[in-house]
Scaffold this active site. Structure first.
Site, PDB file in Angstrom:
ATOM      1  N   LYS A  81      23.012  44.329 137.047  1.00  0.00           N
ATOM      2  CA  LYS A  81      22.414  43.001 136.964  1.00  0.00           C
ATOM      3  C   LYS A  81      22.947  42.288 135.730  1.00  0.00           C
ATOM      4  O   LYS A  81      23.153  42.909 134.678  1.00  0.00           O
ATOM      5  CB  LYS A  81      20.892  43.149 136.895  1.00  0.00           C
ATOM      6  N   SER A 156      13.811  39.201 140.793  1.00  0.00           N
ATOM      7  CA  SER A 156      15.000  38.512 140.304  1.00  0.00           C
ATOM      8  C   SER A 156      16.280  39.318 140.431  1.00  0.00           C
ATOM      9  O   SER A 156      17.377  38.792 140.213  1.00  0.00           O
ATOM     10  CB  SER A 156      14.796  38.156 138.828  1.00  0.00           C
ATOM     11  N   SER A 180      10.539  42.627 139.990  1.00  0.00           N
ATOM     12  CA  SER A 180      11.890  42.132 140.248  1.00  0.00           C
ATOM     13  C   SER A 180      12.874  43.149 140.810  1.00  0.00           C
ATOM     14  O   SER A 180      13.978  42.779 141.200  1.00  0.00           O
ATOM     15  CB  SER A 180      12.478  41.523 138.971  1.00  0.00           C
TER      16      SER A 180
END
Length: 472
Positions: A81, A156, A180
Site C-alpha cells: 500500500k 482504504s 481498511s
C-alpha cells in the site's frame, strides 16, 4: 503459463520455488505481464518497480540455486500500500500533497520483507491518506472491483485487495484503522488479516490515527496470511506502540480442527440492521462451523452501543492532528471528501476525546470478560451488499442507509479494542463475495486463523473467482 503461475497461492508458489521447479524470475515476469494487461482498468497500482523487481527476482534465483533459501517469501512478488515507506521510491499516501515525497529509509515491515527475500512489485492505490473506504481516488484514479467493475473494491487498502484478487500480486500489505483491510477483503473475496494492535511495527508508515492504526495482510488463502504475518511481525523498538514479542510462527500450525472451540455470537450490535441476505449467508457459515465441531454460544456486549461514537471521535481527532498544519496551508490540495473529514476533526473538544477514551476502556474491559467464555466471535464483516462506485446511500431491508458508515460499523470495534480480526469469504450474493469477520482475544492469532482455515476448507466460494476484469 503466465496466468497459471499467477493463480498460485503464496504457499503453492513457495513450495515450487524452494524445490527449484519455478523461478522467482518467472513469477515476477508473469505478474508484470498481468499488470500490463489488466491494471489500466483496475487502477490497483500507483507505482510499479519492474526494473528493480526483476533484479530482486534474479538475485533470489541466484541465492536459491546456491542453497541459500531464506524462507517462504523468498522470490515471491508482493505489493505494498502506498503509505508504506520504500527507500528511494516516491510514496504518495494516495495524495497530491505527497506526490513527490521520497523517503530515505524503508518501513520496518519492508526491511523484514527484504530480509525474507520478497520481491516488491510496486505500490498500490488507496483512499487518499487512508481516509475513506472506497479507494475512489481523485489523484490516481478510481480503483475497481475485479468481480464487477461497476462496484467498489472497498478501502482504504482497495488497491492492495484488487491486486491480489485479480492475481497481479501473490499477496499485499495494507493498513487498517477502521476496517481498511477487512472491508476490501470482504468486497474482493480475500483473506484480510488485522493482527493484534502492536503485533506488527508501524515504523515508516504514514499515520492516520496512531492509537487505532494497524498493519496487516491481504492474501488469497489463510495459510498465506500466516506466512506473511510470520515474516513481518515482531518487536520494532522504533515504534513505541510495538509489543515486545518475537515474530509469530503460525505458518506450520494451522490444522483445521475446531472441535470444542467456542464461538460467540452477539446479536444486538453485530447482527442488527444487517441486510437479511448477508446475514443469512454469514449464519450459514456459522452453522457450518458448528457442524465441524465448534460450540456456538450467545454473548452480550452492551457497551458496543457507544462504539461508533467513541471510534469516530478518536479517529477524527487524531487524524486532524496529523494533518493540522497542511490542512491550514494547503486545504485545496485535498480531495473534497478527505478535506471535509479533516475539517470535522476540528470539532471534538478535549472533553469529547477523553470521554471517548474512557468509553474505549470500558468496551475493552467487556470484550476481555467475554473472551474468558468464548474463543472467537463471529459476525458479518460488512452489513450491506457491495456498493456501486459512487453510491453514497444504499438500501438494506428496504431502508436507505449511509454507505460509508455502514461499511465501517461492524469492523470498527476490533480497531478500537486492538483485537486480532480476520475477514474471509463465506459465500456469494448476486455474484459478489460476502465476508465473515472473526475476532479473538489479543495475541490469539493462532486460534483465529485455525477457525478461518477450517471454514475456508469447506470451499465457501465453490470455486468461483473474479473474472470481470479479464472480459472487457
Amino acid at each position: 503459463m503466465p496466468d497459471e503461475l499467477c493463480s498460485l497461492t503464496i504457499t503453492e508458489a513457495a513450495g515450487l520455488v524452494e524445490r527449484r521447479e519455478v523461478s522467482p524470475v518467472d513469477l515476477t515476469r508473469s505478474a508484470f505481464d498481468r499488470i500490463e494487461r489488466y491494471d489500466a482498468q483496475l487502477a490497483a497500482f500507483i507505482s510499479r518497480y519492474q526494473e528493480t523487481a526483476m533484479l530482486s527476482a534474479k538475485e533470489a534465483e541466484r541465492e536459491i540455486s546456491h542453497g541459500n533459501y531464506r524462507g517462504r517469501l523468498h522470490g515471491i512478488p508482493i505489493a505494498l500500500k502506498d503509505n508504506i515507506y520504500l527507500r528511494g521510491e516516491v510514496t504518495t499516501m494516495g495524495s497530491k500533497i505527497h506526490q513527490n515525497f521520497t523517503p530515505d529509509y524503508d518501513a520496518g515491515v519492508v526491511e523484514r520483507l527484504r530480509a525474507g527475500g520478497a520481491v516488491i512489485l510496486g505500490k498500490t492505490n488507496m483512499h487518499e491518506y487512508a481516509l475513506g473506504v472506497t479507494t475512489d481516488n481523485p489523484h490516481y484514479g478510481t480503483c475497481r472491483n475485479p468481480w464487477d467493475l461497476s462496484r467498489s473494491p472497498g478501502g482504504s487498502s482497495g488497491g492492495s485487495a484488487v491486486a491480489v484478487a485479480s492475481q497481479l500480486a501473490y499477496g499485499a500489505l495494507g493498513t487498517d484503522t477502521s476496517g481498511s483491510i477487512r472491508i476490501p477483503a470482504a468486497a474482493c473475496g480475500l483473506v484480510g488479516l488485522k493482527p493484534t494492535y502492536g503485533r506488527i511495527g508501524k515504523h515508516g508508515i504514514f499515520p492516520e490515527a496512531w492509537t487505532l492504526d494497524h498493519v496487516g495482510t491481504l492474501t488469497r488463502c489463510v495459510a498465506d496470511a500466516a506466512i506473511m504475518l510470520d515474516a513481518i511481525s515482531g518487536h520494532d523498538q522504533r515504534d513505541p506502540t510495538s509489543l515486545d514479542l518475537a515474530p509469530t510462527r503460525l505458518g506450520e500450525s494451522l490444522s483445521p480442527d475446531i472441535r470444542g472451540m467456542i464461538i460467540g455470537i452477539e446479536e444486538d450490535y453485530f447482527f442488527a440492521d444487517v441486510d437479511s441476505d448477508v446475514a443469512r449467508i454469514v449464519r450459514s457459515a456459522i452453522d457450518t462451523l458448528q457442524q465441524l465441531g465448534a460450540v456456538i454460544r450467545p454473548i452480550t456486549l452492551s457497551t458496543l452501543r457507544h462504539c461508533v461514537w467513541a471510534l469516530s471521535i478518536i479517529d477524527s481527532s487524531e487524524t486532524t492532528t496529523v494533518h493540522e498544519a497542511t490542512l491550514r496551508e494547503r486545504p485545496e490540495d485535498y480531495g473534497n471528501d478527505v478535506r471535509f473529514l479533516l475539517e470535522c476533526g476540528t470539532l471534538p473538544s478535549a472533553v469529547d476525546y477523553l470521554q471517548a477514551q474512557q468509553l474505549r476502556a470500558k468496551i475493552k474491559h467487556e470484550f476481555a470478560a467475554v473472551f474468558t467464555e468464548v474463543d472467537v466471535i463471529a459476525a458479518p464483516t460488512v452489513p450491506i451488499r457491495t456498493p456501486m462506485i459512487g453510491e453514497l446511500v444504499t438500501t438494506a431491508n428496504g431502508t436507505e442507509v449511509d454507505t460509508i458508515e455502514s461499511l465501517m460499523r461492524l469492523v470498527g470495534p476490533a480497531n478500537l479494542v486492538g483485537l486480532p480480526s480476520v475477514s474471509l469469504p463465506c459465500g456469494l450474493l448476486d455474484g459478489m463475495p460476502v465476508g465473515i469477520e472473526l475476532m479473538a482475544r489479543p495475541l490469539n492469532e493462532q486460534q483465529l486463523l485455525i477457525v478461518a482455515a477450517t471454514l475456508e476448507s469447506t470451499d465457501t466460494l465453490r470455486g468461483h473467482a473474479p473474472t470481470a476484469y479479464s472480459q472487457t
